[in-house]
Scaffold this active site. Structure first.
Site, PDB file in Angstrom:
ATOM      1  N   GLU A 166       0.788  -1.233   0.000  1.00  0.00           N
ATOM      2  CA  GLU A 166       0.000   0.000   0.000  1.00  0.00           C
ATOM      3  C   GLU A 166       0.822   1.285   0.000  1.00  0.00           C
ATOM      4  OE1 GLU A 166      -2.894  -0.123   3.147  1.00  0.00           O
ATOM      5  OE2 GLU A 166      -3.997  -1.765   2.227  1.00  0.00           O
ATOM      6  N   GLU A 352      -5.460  -8.697   0.807  1.00  0.00           N
ATOM      7  CA  GLU A 352      -6.149  -8.404   2.066  1.00  0.00           C
ATOM      8  C   GLU A 352      -7.618  -8.143   1.797  1.00  0.00           C
ATOM      9  OE1 GLU A 352      -4.608  -5.143   4.428  1.00  0.00           O
ATOM     10  OE2 GLU A 352      -2.541  -5.791   4.087  1.00  0.00           O
TER      11      GLU A 352
HETATM   12  C1  FCB Z   1      -4.497  -2.160   5.498  1.00  0.00           C
HETATM   13  C2  FCB Z   1      -3.137  -2.566   6.014  1.00  0.00           C
HETATM   14  C3  FCB Z   1      -3.177  -3.660   7.040  1.00  0.00           C
HETATM   15  C4  FCB Z   1      -4.359  -3.538   7.977  1.00  0.00           C
HETATM   16  C5  FCB Z   1      -5.637  -3.309   7.222  1.00  0.00           C
HETATM   17  C6  FCB Z   1      -6.864  -3.200   8.082  1.00  0.00           C
HETATM   18  O1  FCB Z   1      -4.429  -0.837   5.058  1.00  0.00           O
HETATM   19  O2  FCB Z   1      -2.321  -2.982   4.959  1.00  0.00           O
HETATM   20  O3  FCB Z   1      -1.954  -3.679   7.713  1.00  0.00           O
HETATM   21  O4  FCB Z   1      -4.112  -2.582   8.922  1.00  0.00           O
HETATM   22  O5  FCB Z   1      -5.532  -2.178   6.420  1.00  0.00           O
END
Ligand code: FCB
Length: 441
Positions: A166, A352
Protein backbone atom coordinates in the site's frame (compact mmCIF):
# COMPACT_ATOMS: atom_id res chain seq x y z
CA UNK A 1 -19.20 -22.20 -3.03
CA UNK A 2 -15.55 -23.28 -3.02
CA UNK A 3 -16.18 -25.24 -6.19
CA UNK A 4 -16.81 -21.94 -7.98
CA UNK A 5 -13.09 -21.22 -7.63
CA UNK A 6 -10.40 -22.93 -9.73
CA UNK A 7 -8.76 -26.06 -8.27
CA UNK A 8 -5.40 -24.33 -7.90
CA UNK A 9 -6.83 -21.20 -6.30
CA UNK A 10 -4.72 -20.06 -3.31
CA UNK A 11 -6.56 -19.47 -0.06
CA UNK A 12 -4.68 -17.80 2.74
CA UNK A 13 -4.53 -15.43 5.65
CA UNK A 14 -2.39 -12.34 6.08
CA UNK A 15 -0.53 -10.43 8.80
CA UNK A 16 2.27 -7.88 9.03
CA UNK A 17 5.40 -7.84 11.18
CA UNK A 18 4.87 -4.75 13.33
CA UNK A 19 1.24 -5.65 13.93
CA UNK A 20 1.88 -9.10 15.41
CA UNK A 21 5.52 -9.85 16.22
CA UNK A 22 6.26 -7.87 19.38
CA UNK A 23 9.78 -8.65 20.67
CA UNK A 24 10.67 -5.13 19.66
CA UNK A 25 14.08 -5.16 21.28
CA UNK A 26 14.93 -8.82 21.00
CA UNK A 27 17.80 -10.41 19.02
CA UNK A 28 19.23 -7.13 17.81
CA UNK A 29 16.15 -5.66 16.13
CA UNK A 30 16.58 -1.94 15.43
CA UNK A 31 13.98 0.74 16.01
CA UNK A 32 11.35 1.33 13.33
CA UNK A 33 9.37 4.46 12.57
CA UNK A 34 6.35 2.77 14.18
CA UNK A 35 8.20 2.17 17.46
CA UNK A 36 9.11 5.83 17.43
CA UNK A 37 5.72 7.15 16.30
CA UNK A 38 3.69 5.06 18.73
CA UNK A 39 5.72 6.60 21.57
CA UNK A 40 4.83 10.13 20.54
CA UNK A 41 2.01 11.28 22.83
CA UNK A 42 -1.42 11.29 21.26
CA UNK A 43 -0.51 9.53 18.02
CA UNK A 44 -1.88 6.05 18.73
CA UNK A 45 -5.10 5.42 20.65
CA UNK A 46 -4.39 4.75 24.36
CA UNK A 47 -0.66 5.07 23.70
CA UNK A 48 -0.58 1.48 22.45
CA UNK A 49 2.63 0.24 20.84
CA UNK A 50 3.78 -2.89 19.04
CA UNK A 51 6.27 -3.78 21.81
CA UNK A 52 4.49 -7.03 22.62
CA UNK A 53 1.59 -7.21 20.14
CA UNK A 54 0.59 -10.87 19.65
CA UNK A 55 4.02 -12.06 20.79
CA UNK A 56 4.14 -13.90 17.50
CA UNK A 57 7.95 -13.74 17.56
CA UNK A 58 7.83 -16.32 20.34
CA UNK A 59 4.54 -18.02 19.43
CA UNK A 60 4.95 -18.41 15.67
CA UNK A 61 4.86 -22.21 15.89
CA UNK A 62 1.51 -22.13 17.65
CA UNK A 63 0.20 -19.63 15.09
CA UNK A 64 1.32 -21.77 12.15
CA UNK A 65 -0.40 -24.70 13.78
CA UNK A 66 -3.63 -22.70 13.89
CA UNK A 67 -3.26 -21.98 10.17
CA UNK A 68 -2.78 -25.67 9.53
CA UNK A 69 -5.97 -26.36 11.49
CA UNK A 70 -7.81 -23.83 9.36
CA UNK A 71 -6.45 -25.56 6.28
CA UNK A 72 -5.05 -22.56 4.42
CA UNK A 73 -2.82 -23.02 1.38
CA UNK A 74 -0.68 -19.96 1.99
CA UNK A 75 0.35 -17.40 4.58
CA UNK A 76 1.16 -13.79 3.79
CA UNK A 77 3.44 -12.21 6.40
CA UNK A 78 5.92 -9.38 6.28
CA UNK A 79 9.61 -9.18 7.03
CA UNK A 80 10.71 -6.48 9.44
CA UNK A 81 13.47 -4.49 7.76
CA UNK A 82 14.87 -3.34 11.16
CA UNK A 83 15.35 -6.97 12.22
CA UNK A 84 17.51 -7.58 9.16
CA UNK A 85 19.31 -4.20 9.06
CA UNK A 86 18.89 -2.55 12.47
CA UNK A 87 20.25 0.73 11.06
CA UNK A 88 18.46 0.30 7.73
CA UNK A 89 21.73 -0.38 5.90
CA UNK A 90 25.28 -1.46 6.55
CA UNK A 91 25.74 -4.38 8.86
CA UNK A 92 23.06 -7.10 8.72
CA UNK A 93 21.80 -8.85 11.83
CA UNK A 94 21.89 -12.60 11.32
CA UNK A 95 19.56 -13.29 14.24
CA UNK A 96 16.83 -11.26 12.60
CA UNK A 97 16.95 -13.36 9.46
CA UNK A 98 17.02 -16.55 11.54
CA UNK A 99 13.55 -15.78 12.84
CA UNK A 100 12.12 -15.90 9.33
CA UNK A 101 14.05 -19.10 8.60
CA UNK A 102 12.38 -20.67 11.63
CA UNK A 103 8.98 -19.39 10.54
CA UNK A 104 9.53 -20.84 7.04
CA UNK A 105 10.62 -24.18 8.54
CA UNK A 106 7.34 -24.31 10.42
CA UNK A 107 5.27 -23.38 7.37
CA UNK A 108 7.01 -26.00 5.26
CA UNK A 109 6.38 -28.63 7.91
CA UNK A 110 2.66 -27.95 7.47
CA UNK A 111 2.75 -27.55 3.69
CA UNK A 112 1.73 -23.93 3.84
CA UNK A 113 3.17 -21.74 1.12
CA UNK A 114 4.92 -18.54 2.08
CA UNK A 115 4.11 -15.12 0.65
CA UNK A 116 6.40 -12.46 2.10
CA UNK A 117 5.93 -8.71 1.99
CA UNK A 118 9.27 -6.91 2.09
CA UNK A 119 7.89 -3.59 3.29
CA UNK A 120 4.78 -3.32 5.42
CA UNK A 121 5.56 0.13 6.87
CA UNK A 122 8.21 -0.56 9.52
CA UNK A 123 10.99 1.56 8.08
CA UNK A 124 14.18 1.57 10.18
CA UNK A 125 14.07 4.78 12.22
CA UNK A 126 17.72 5.50 11.36
CA UNK A 127 16.69 6.00 7.71
CA UNK A 128 14.04 8.47 8.84
CA UNK A 129 16.43 10.35 11.13
CA UNK A 130 19.40 10.47 8.79
CA UNK A 131 17.74 10.71 5.38
CA UNK A 132 14.17 11.87 5.90
CA UNK A 133 12.69 8.46 5.09
CA UNK A 134 10.96 7.77 1.78
CA UNK A 135 11.11 11.43 0.79
CA UNK A 136 14.75 10.72 0.00
CA UNK A 137 15.52 8.76 -3.15
CA UNK A 138 18.49 7.03 -1.48
CA UNK A 139 16.08 5.16 0.78
CA UNK A 140 14.76 3.32 -2.29
CA UNK A 141 18.36 2.23 -2.96
CA UNK A 142 18.75 1.00 0.63
CA UNK A 143 15.47 -0.83 0.18
CA UNK A 144 16.92 -2.54 -2.87
CA UNK A 145 19.99 -3.63 -0.87
CA UNK A 146 17.78 -4.98 1.91
CA UNK A 147 15.58 -6.77 -0.65
CA UNK A 148 18.66 -8.31 -2.29
CA UNK A 149 19.98 -9.54 1.05
CA UNK A 150 16.67 -11.16 1.98
CA UNK A 151 15.89 -12.59 -1.46
CA UNK A 152 19.36 -14.13 -1.82
CA UNK A 153 18.84 -16.01 1.41
CA UNK A 154 15.10 -16.69 1.54
CA UNK A 155 13.97 -16.17 -2.04
CA UNK A 156 13.78 -19.83 -3.01
CA UNK A 157 11.50 -20.58 -0.09
CA UNK A 158 8.96 -17.89 -0.99
CA UNK A 159 6.29 -18.75 -3.49
CA UNK A 160 5.28 -15.12 -3.69
CA UNK A 161 7.01 -11.86 -2.86
CA UNK A 162 5.19 -8.59 -2.32
CA UNK A 163 7.59 -5.68 -2.60
CA UNK A 164 5.66 -2.84 -0.96
CA UNK A 165 2.35 -2.86 0.88
CA UNK A 166 0.00 0.00 0.00
CA UNK A 167 2.29 2.81 -1.15
CA UNK A 168 -0.66 5.24 -1.09
CA UNK A 169 -1.16 4.66 2.63
CA UNK A 170 2.56 4.68 3.42
CA UNK A 171 3.08 7.94 1.52
CA UNK A 172 -0.16 9.83 2.18
CA UNK A 173 -1.05 8.83 5.74
CA UNK A 174 2.61 8.94 6.73
CA UNK A 175 3.90 12.07 4.95
CA UNK A 176 0.85 14.16 3.91
CA UNK A 177 -1.78 13.66 6.62
CA UNK A 178 0.55 12.72 9.47
CA UNK A 179 -1.74 10.08 11.00
CA UNK A 180 0.71 7.22 10.41
CA UNK A 181 4.45 7.08 11.03
CA UNK A 182 6.51 9.16 10.52
CA UNK A 183 3.73 11.68 11.17
CA UNK A 184 4.68 14.35 8.62
CA UNK A 185 2.23 16.78 7.01
CA UNK A 186 3.57 17.88 3.67
CA UNK A 187 1.76 16.89 0.48
CA UNK A 188 4.71 17.48 -1.82
CA UNK A 189 6.92 15.40 0.43
CA UNK A 190 4.28 12.67 0.21
CA UNK A 191 4.34 12.75 -3.60
CA UNK A 192 8.10 12.27 -3.49
CA UNK A 193 7.63 9.45 -1.01
CA UNK A 194 5.04 7.77 -3.26
CA UNK A 195 7.46 7.92 -6.17
CA UNK A 196 10.34 6.48 -4.17
CA UNK A 197 8.19 3.67 -2.80
CA UNK A 198 7.30 2.76 -6.38
CA UNK A 199 10.93 3.10 -7.44
CA UNK A 200 11.92 0.77 -4.60
CA UNK A 201 9.32 -1.69 -5.88
CA UNK A 202 10.82 -1.63 -9.37
CA UNK A 203 14.36 -2.07 -8.04
CA UNK A 204 13.26 -5.08 -6.00
CA UNK A 205 11.65 -6.64 -9.10
CA UNK A 206 14.97 -6.18 -10.93
CA UNK A 207 16.84 -7.87 -8.08
CA UNK A 208 14.39 -10.78 -8.16
CA UNK A 209 15.00 -11.25 -11.91
CA UNK A 210 18.78 -10.95 -11.51
CA UNK A 211 18.69 -13.71 -8.91
CA UNK A 212 16.76 -15.88 -11.35
CA UNK A 213 14.10 -16.73 -8.78
CA UNK A 214 11.23 -18.74 -10.13
CA UNK A 215 8.37 -17.65 -7.89
CA UNK A 216 6.28 -14.54 -8.38
CA UNK A 217 6.91 -10.92 -7.46
CA UNK A 218 4.50 -7.99 -7.44
CA UNK A 219 3.25 -5.03 -5.44
CA UNK A 220 0.16 -4.71 -3.24
CA UNK A 221 -2.02 -1.63 -3.69
CA UNK A 222 -4.93 -0.48 -1.58
CA UNK A 223 -7.60 0.00 -4.21
CA UNK A 224 -10.95 1.63 -3.60
CA UNK A 225 -13.56 2.03 -6.31
CA UNK A 226 -15.01 5.54 -6.17
CA UNK A 227 -18.54 6.17 -7.33
CA UNK A 228 -20.05 9.55 -8.20
CA UNK A 229 -22.66 10.69 -5.73
CA UNK A 230 -25.31 11.60 -8.33
CA UNK A 231 -25.82 11.74 -12.04
CA UNK A 232 -24.22 15.18 -12.20
CA UNK A 233 -21.17 15.28 -14.55
CA UNK A 234 -19.34 17.33 -11.90
CA UNK A 235 -19.66 14.36 -9.54
CA UNK A 236 -18.31 12.03 -12.19
CA UNK A 237 -15.38 14.37 -12.59
CA UNK A 238 -14.78 14.41 -8.83
CA UNK A 239 -14.80 10.61 -8.77
CA UNK A 240 -12.30 10.57 -11.64
CA UNK A 241 -9.91 12.81 -9.68
CA UNK A 242 -10.08 10.78 -6.49
CA UNK A 243 -9.73 7.54 -8.44
CA UNK A 244 -6.75 9.16 -10.13
CA UNK A 245 -4.92 10.29 -7.01
CA UNK A 246 -5.48 7.09 -5.03
CA UNK A 247 -5.72 4.27 -7.58
CA UNK A 248 -4.34 5.25 -10.98
CA UNK A 249 -1.41 7.19 -9.48
CA UNK A 250 -0.03 3.76 -8.49
CA UNK A 251 -1.59 1.42 -11.04
CA UNK A 252 -0.46 3.34 -14.12
CA UNK A 253 3.26 3.63 -13.29
CA UNK A 254 3.49 -0.03 -12.23
CA UNK A 255 1.42 -1.51 -15.05
CA UNK A 256 1.80 1.07 -17.84
CA UNK A 257 5.08 2.77 -16.97
CA UNK A 258 3.64 6.29 -16.74
CA UNK A 259 1.78 8.60 -14.40
CA UNK A 260 -1.82 9.44 -15.33
CA UNK A 261 -1.67 12.63 -17.38
CA UNK A 262 -4.96 14.07 -16.09
CA UNK A 263 -3.73 13.82 -12.50
CA UNK A 264 -0.31 15.30 -13.30
CA UNK A 265 -2.22 18.25 -14.84
CA UNK A 266 -4.56 18.44 -11.87
CA UNK A 267 -1.62 18.58 -9.43
CA UNK A 268 0.10 21.19 -11.60
CA UNK A 269 -3.01 23.37 -11.70
CA UNK A 270 -2.95 23.35 -7.90
CA UNK A 271 0.78 23.91 -7.61
CA UNK A 272 1.15 20.53 -5.94
CA UNK A 273 3.18 18.72 -8.58
CA UNK A 274 6.80 17.85 -7.89
CA UNK A 275 9.65 16.86 -10.17
CA UNK A 276 9.65 13.10 -10.66
CA UNK A 277 12.51 11.78 -12.83
CA UNK A 278 10.93 10.25 -15.94
CA UNK A 279 13.73 7.69 -16.25
CA UNK A 280 12.60 6.01 -13.04
CA UNK A 281 9.38 4.98 -14.73
CA UNK A 282 11.24 2.35 -16.72
CA UNK A 283 12.26 0.75 -13.45
CA UNK A 284 8.86 1.22 -11.81
CA UNK A 285 7.19 -0.38 -14.82
CA UNK A 286 9.39 -3.52 -14.72
CA UNK A 287 7.10 -6.41 -15.50
CA UNK A 288 5.44 -7.82 -12.38
CA UNK A 289 4.09 -11.35 -12.13
CA UNK A 290 0.89 -10.33 -10.38
CA UNK A 291 -0.91 -7.43 -8.78
CA UNK A 292 -1.90 -7.62 -5.10
CA UNK A 293 -5.14 -5.90 -4.13
CA UNK A 294 -6.24 -4.86 -0.67
CA UNK A 295 -9.98 -4.25 -0.76
CA UNK A 296 -12.10 -3.18 2.19
CA UNK A 297 -14.74 -0.74 0.97
CA UNK A 298 -15.78 1.82 -1.62
CA UNK A 299 -15.95 5.60 -1.67
CA UNK A 300 -18.67 7.98 -2.77
CA UNK A 301 -17.53 11.31 -4.16
CA UNK A 302 -19.29 14.48 -5.16
CA UNK A 303 -18.21 17.93 -6.29
CA UNK A 304 -18.09 20.63 -3.66
CA UNK A 305 -17.77 24.35 -4.02
CA UNK A 306 -16.65 24.92 -0.45
CA UNK A 307 -13.90 22.34 -0.38
CA UNK A 308 -10.58 23.71 -1.73
CA UNK A 309 -10.02 20.45 -3.62
CA UNK A 310 -13.36 20.90 -5.40
CA UNK A 311 -14.77 17.60 -4.17
CA UNK A 312 -15.88 15.84 -1.02
CA UNK A 313 -16.43 12.28 0.10
CA UNK A 314 -19.90 11.32 1.31
CA UNK A 315 -20.92 8.53 3.63
CA UNK A 316 -23.59 6.07 2.57
CA UNK A 317 -26.47 4.91 4.77
CA UNK A 318 -25.54 1.25 4.53
CA UNK A 319 -24.02 -0.81 7.36
CA UNK A 320 -20.44 -0.11 8.33
CA UNK A 321 -17.77 -2.11 10.17
CA UNK A 322 -16.10 -1.06 13.41
CA UNK A 323 -13.73 1.06 11.30
CA UNK A 324 -16.72 3.00 9.97
CA UNK A 325 -16.08 1.46 6.53
CA UNK A 326 -19.16 0.62 4.48
CA UNK A 327 -19.75 -3.06 3.74
CA UNK A 328 -19.94 -3.06 -0.05
CA UNK A 329 -19.12 -6.44 -1.60
CA UNK A 330 -20.20 -5.41 -5.12
CA UNK A 331 -17.33 -2.95 -5.07
CA UNK A 332 -14.93 -5.88 -5.15
CA UNK A 333 -16.56 -7.22 -8.32
CA UNK A 334 -16.51 -3.77 -9.92
CA UNK A 335 -12.87 -3.31 -8.99
CA UNK A 336 -11.69 -6.70 -10.26
CA UNK A 337 -13.50 -6.43 -13.58
CA UNK A 338 -12.30 -2.88 -14.06
CA UNK A 339 -8.67 -3.87 -13.45
CA UNK A 340 -8.87 -6.58 -16.09
CA UNK A 341 -10.59 -4.20 -18.50
CA UNK A 342 -8.12 -1.35 -18.03
CA UNK A 343 -4.87 -3.17 -17.31
CA UNK A 344 -5.13 -6.44 -19.20
CA UNK A 345 -4.77 -9.97 -18.01
CA UNK A 346 -2.15 -9.66 -15.26
CA UNK A 347 -2.88 -12.28 -12.56
CA UNK A 348 -4.60 -10.75 -9.55
CA UNK A 349 -4.45 -11.71 -5.88
CA UNK A 350 -6.57 -10.28 -3.13
CA UNK A 351 -3.80 -9.82 -0.59
CA UNK A 352 -6.15 -8.40 2.07
CA UNK A 353 -9.86 -8.38 2.69
CA UNK A 354 -11.64 -8.55 6.01
CA UNK A 355 -13.52 -6.60 8.63
CA UNK A 356 -13.19 -5.22 12.16
CA UNK A 357 -15.97 -5.84 14.66
CA UNK A 358 -16.04 -5.37 18.43
CA UNK A 359 -15.80 -9.06 19.31
CA UNK A 360 -16.54 -10.50 22.73
CA UNK A 361 -15.73 -13.89 24.16
CA UNK A 362 -18.77 -15.82 25.42
CA UNK A 363 -18.21 -19.19 27.05
CA UNK A 364 -14.92 -19.52 25.26
CA UNK A 365 -16.35 -18.75 21.82
CA UNK A 366 -16.54 -15.65 19.63
CA UNK A 367 -19.77 -15.42 17.66
CA UNK A 368 -18.72 -12.95 15.00
CA UNK A 369 -21.60 -13.51 12.62
CA UNK A 370 -21.08 -10.18 10.85
CA UNK A 371 -17.48 -11.02 9.94
CA UNK A 372 -18.53 -14.39 8.53
CA UNK A 373 -21.18 -12.67 6.43
CA UNK A 374 -18.69 -10.06 5.30
CA UNK A 375 -16.27 -12.73 4.10
CA UNK A 376 -18.93 -14.88 2.51
CA UNK A 377 -20.35 -11.98 0.49
CA UNK A 378 -16.93 -10.90 -0.69
CA UNK A 379 -16.02 -14.45 -1.69
CA UNK A 380 -19.23 -14.53 -3.75
CA UNK A 381 -18.24 -11.38 -5.62
CA UNK A 382 -14.78 -12.79 -6.25
CA UNK A 383 -16.34 -15.94 -7.71
CA UNK A 384 -18.59 -13.80 -9.89
CA UNK A 385 -15.58 -11.90 -11.23
CA UNK A 386 -13.77 -15.16 -12.02
CA UNK A 387 -16.84 -16.44 -13.86
CA UNK A 388 -16.69 -13.25 -15.92
CA UNK A 389 -13.11 -13.89 -16.93
CA UNK A 390 -11.03 -12.09 -14.30
CA UNK A 391 -7.70 -13.90 -13.68
CA UNK A 392 -8.01 -13.87 -9.90
CA UNK A 393 -5.60 -16.46 -8.49
CA UNK A 394 -5.77 -16.18 -4.73
CA UNK A 395 -7.33 -14.58 -1.68
CA UNK A 396 -5.78 -13.75 1.69
CA UNK A 397 -8.13 -12.94 4.54
CA UNK A 398 -7.06 -10.04 6.73
CA UNK A 399 -6.23 -11.07 9.32
CA UNK A 400 -5.16 -14.33 10.88
CA UNK A 401 -5.00 -12.69 14.31
CA UNK A 402 -6.41 -9.65 16.04
CA UNK A 403 -3.47 -7.27 16.09
CA UNK A 404 -2.04 -3.76 16.38
CA UNK A 405 -4.24 -1.76 14.02
CA UNK A 406 -1.83 1.15 13.51
CA UNK A 407 -3.19 4.46 14.85
CA UNK A 408 -6.09 2.55 16.44
CA UNK A 409 -3.80 0.37 18.52
CA UNK A 410 -5.47 -2.77 19.82
CA UNK A 411 -8.96 -1.26 19.79
CA UNK A 412 -9.92 -2.73 16.40
CA UNK A 413 -10.12 -6.47 15.91
CA UNK A 414 -9.70 -7.84 12.39
CA UNK A 415 -8.74 -11.43 13.23
CA UNK A 416 -10.52 -14.63 12.39
CA UNK A 417 -8.63 -15.73 15.49
CA UNK A 418 -9.24 -13.81 18.71
CA UNK A 419 -6.25 -12.71 20.79
CA UNK A 420 -6.58 -12.13 24.52
CA UNK A 421 -3.76 -9.63 24.96
CA UNK A 422 -3.44 -10.26 28.71
CA UNK A 423 -2.82 -13.98 28.40
CA UNK A 424 -1.89 -14.23 24.70
CA UNK A 425 -4.46 -16.96 24.42
CA UNK A 426 -5.82 -17.53 20.88
CA UNK A 427 -9.44 -18.53 20.19
CA UNK A 428 -10.57 -19.38 16.69
CA UNK A 429 -13.63 -17.20 16.13
CA UNK A 430 -16.79 -18.51 14.46
CA UNK A 431 -15.64 -16.79 11.25
CA UNK A 432 -12.40 -18.79 11.44
CA UNK A 433 -14.36 -22.01 11.91
CA UNK A 434 -16.55 -21.02 8.98
CA UNK A 435 -13.44 -20.39 6.86
CA UNK A 436 -12.05 -23.80 7.90
CA UNK A 437 -15.30 -25.51 6.82
CA UNK A 438 -15.39 -23.52 3.61
CA UNK A 439 -11.84 -24.65 2.83
CA UNK A 440 -12.75 -28.25 3.45
CA UNK A 441 -15.33 -27.77 0.70
C1 FCB B 1 -4.50 -2.16 5.50
C2 FCB B 1 -3.14 -2.57 6.01
C3 FCB B 1 -3.18 -3.66 7.04
C4 FCB B 1 -4.36 -3.54 7.98
C5 FCB B 1 -5.64 -3.31 7.22
C6 FCB B 1 -6.86 -3.20 8.08
O1 FCB B 1 -4.43 -0.84 5.06
O2 FCB B 1 -2.32 -2.98 4.96
O3 FCB B 1 -1.95 -3.68 7.71
O4 FCB B 1 -4.11 -2.58 8.92
O5 FCB B 1 -5.53 -2.18 6.42
Amino acid sequence: MKSQFPQDFIWGTATASYQIEGAAEVDGRGESIWDHFSRMPGRVVNGHTGDVACDHYNRYAEDVKIMAELGVDAYRFSIAWPRIFPEGKGKPNAKGLDFYQRLLDELEKHNIRAAATLYHWDLPQALQDNYGGWVNRDVALYFRDYAAYVLERLGKRLFQVITINEPWVAAMLGYAFGVHAPGIRDYKAALHASHHLLYGHGLAVQVYRELGLSGQIGITLNLTPFYPRCDDPRDADAARIVDGTTNRWFLDPVLKGRYPEDIVEWYKSRDMMVDLPADDLKVIGEKSDFLGINYYSRGIVGHSDDDPRGYKQFSPDSPVTDMGWEVYPTGLYDLLTRLTRDYGSIPLYITENGAAYPDVVEDGRVHDKERTEYLQKHFEQAARAIADGVPLKGYYVWSLLDNFEWAFGYTKRFGIVYVDYDTQKRIIKDSGLWYRDFLKG
